[in-house]
Design a protein around this motif. Sequence first.
Motif, mmCIF file in Angstrom:
data_model
loop_
_atom_site.group_PDB
_atom_site.id
_atom_site.type_symbol
_atom_site.label_atom_id
_atom_site.label_comp_id
_atom_site.label_asym_id
_atom_site.label_seq_id
_atom_site.Cartn_x
_atom_site.Cartn_y
_atom_site.Cartn_z
ATOM 1 N N UNK A 63 -3.170 9.799 -4.653
ATOM 2 C CA UNK A 63 -1.874 9.131 -4.826
ATOM 3 C C UNK A 63 -2.053 7.636 -5.054
ATOM 4 N N UNK A 64 -2.943 7.017 -4.289
ATOM 5 C CA UNK A 64 -3.189 5.585 -4.462
ATOM 6 C C UNK A 64 -3.797 5.297 -5.829
ATOM 7 N N UNK A 65 -4.754 6.116 -6.228
ATOM 8 C CA UNK A 65 -5.374 5.932 -7.539
ATOM 9 C C UNK A 65 -4.345 6.108 -8.656
ATOM 10 N N UNK A 66 -3.535 7.151 -8.554
ATOM 11 C CA UNK A 66 -2.483 7.389 -9.554
ATOM 12 C C UNK A 66 -1.469 6.254 -9.574
ATOM 13 N N UNK A 67 -1.139 5.719 -8.401
ATOM 14 C CA UNK A 67 -0.190 4.613 -8.324
ATOM 15 C C UNK A 67 -0.706 3.367 -9.006
ATOM 16 N N UNK A 68 -1.968 3.033 -8.760
ATOM 17 C CA UNK A 68 -2.552 1.870 -9.427
ATOM 18 C C UNK A 68 -2.559 2.064 -10.933
ATOM 19 N N UNK A 69 -2.966 3.243 -11.368
ATOM 20 C CA UNK A 69 -3.010 3.510 -12.808
ATOM 21 C C UNK A 69 -1.619 3.429 -13.426
ATOM 22 N N UNK A 70 -0.606 3.952 -12.722
ATOM 23 C CA UNK A 70 0.770 3.885 -13.222
ATOM 24 C C UNK A 70 1.224 2.439 -13.376
ATOM 25 N N UNK A 71 0.692 1.565 -12.513
ATOM 26 C CA UNK A 71 1.043 0.146 -12.558
ATOM 27 C C UNK A 71 0.168 -0.627 -13.547
ATOM 28 N N UNK B 115 0.827 -1.199 0.000
ATOM 29 C CA UNK B 115 0.000 0.000 0.000
ATOM 30 C C UNK B 115 0.870 1.261 0.000
ATOM 31 N N UNK B 116 1.885 1.277 0.838
ATOM 32 C CA UNK B 116 2.803 2.418 0.892
ATOM 33 C C UNK B 116 3.540 2.570 -0.439
ATOM 34 N N UNK B 117 3.998 1.473 -1.002
ATOM 35 C CA UNK B 117 4.723 1.534 -2.280
ATOM 36 C C UNK B 117 3.831 2.089 -3.391
ATOM 37 N N UNK B 118 2.575 1.665 -3.435
ATOM 38 C CA UNK B 118 1.641 2.184 -4.442
ATOM 39 C C UNK B 118 1.451 3.684 -4.253
ATOM 40 N N UNK B 119 1.310 4.114 -3.006
ATOM 41 C CA UNK B 119 1.147 5.533 -2.720
ATOM 42 C C UNK B 119 2.375 6.313 -3.180
ATOM 43 N N UNK B 120 3.573 5.804 -2.901
ATOM 44 C CA UNK B 120 4.799 6.485 -3.306
ATOM 45 C C UNK B 120 4.892 6.588 -4.828
ATOM 46 N N UNK B 121 4.505 5.542 -5.531
ATOM 47 C CA UNK B 121 4.507 5.581 -6.997
ATOM 48 C C UNK B 121 3.507 6.630 -7.479
ATOM 49 N N UNK B 122 2.357 6.669 -6.843
ATOM 50 C CA UNK B 122 1.322 7.618 -7.234
ATOM 51 C C UNK B 122 1.682 9.066 -7.001
ATOM 52 N N UNK B 123 2.496 9.339 -6.003
ATOM 53 C CA UNK B 123 2.882 10.730 -5.766
ATOM 54 C C UNK B 123 4.194 11.091 -6.455
ATOM 55 N N UNK B 124 4.787 10.118 -7.156
ATOM 56 C CA UNK B 124 5.970 10.400 -7.959
ATOM 57 C C UNK B 124 7.303 10.185 -7.266
ATOM 58 N N UNK B 125 7.295 9.596 -6.083
ATOM 59 C CA UNK B 125 8.557 9.305 -5.398
ATOM 60 C C UNK B 125 9.325 8.191 -6.102
ATOM 61 N N UNK B 126 8.597 7.296 -6.754
ATOM 62 C CA UNK B 126 9.162 6.206 -7.546
ATOM 63 C C UNK B 126 8.374 6.110 -8.846
#
Length: 104
Positions: A85-93, A41-52
């Motif tokens: 951030x979570x929504x953006x992270x899922x979409x990025x994945x 969950x944290x990793x998805x959030x980080x991807x969604x906010x652009x940290x990764x």
Amino acid sequence: MLEISTGKVVRVIMLTRENGPDGVHLAEYIGSLNDDEKVNLVAVMWIGRGSFDADELEEALAEARAEATAPTERYLSGIPGLAEHLENGLEALGINVSDAEDRF
């Protein structure tokens, strides 16, 4: 590969939108997840906010495991824009959030 179901991430998104990131229901739900799910969950959030970037999922997961010193529900409750951030992270994945939201 994520070790948390899309449905669980979507549930966090919906609880955040309904009750705010510091809502009791959200904290209880996140607290009920197992450790791997919390890390994901944290990793998805980080991807969604652009940290990764999405192709850095493994690095994000490793960092989330290493940084897991505070309860995840407390950490995530302090993140402005958590749902987005979570929504953006899922979409990025490559995960379609709209399909999963329709089931809730």
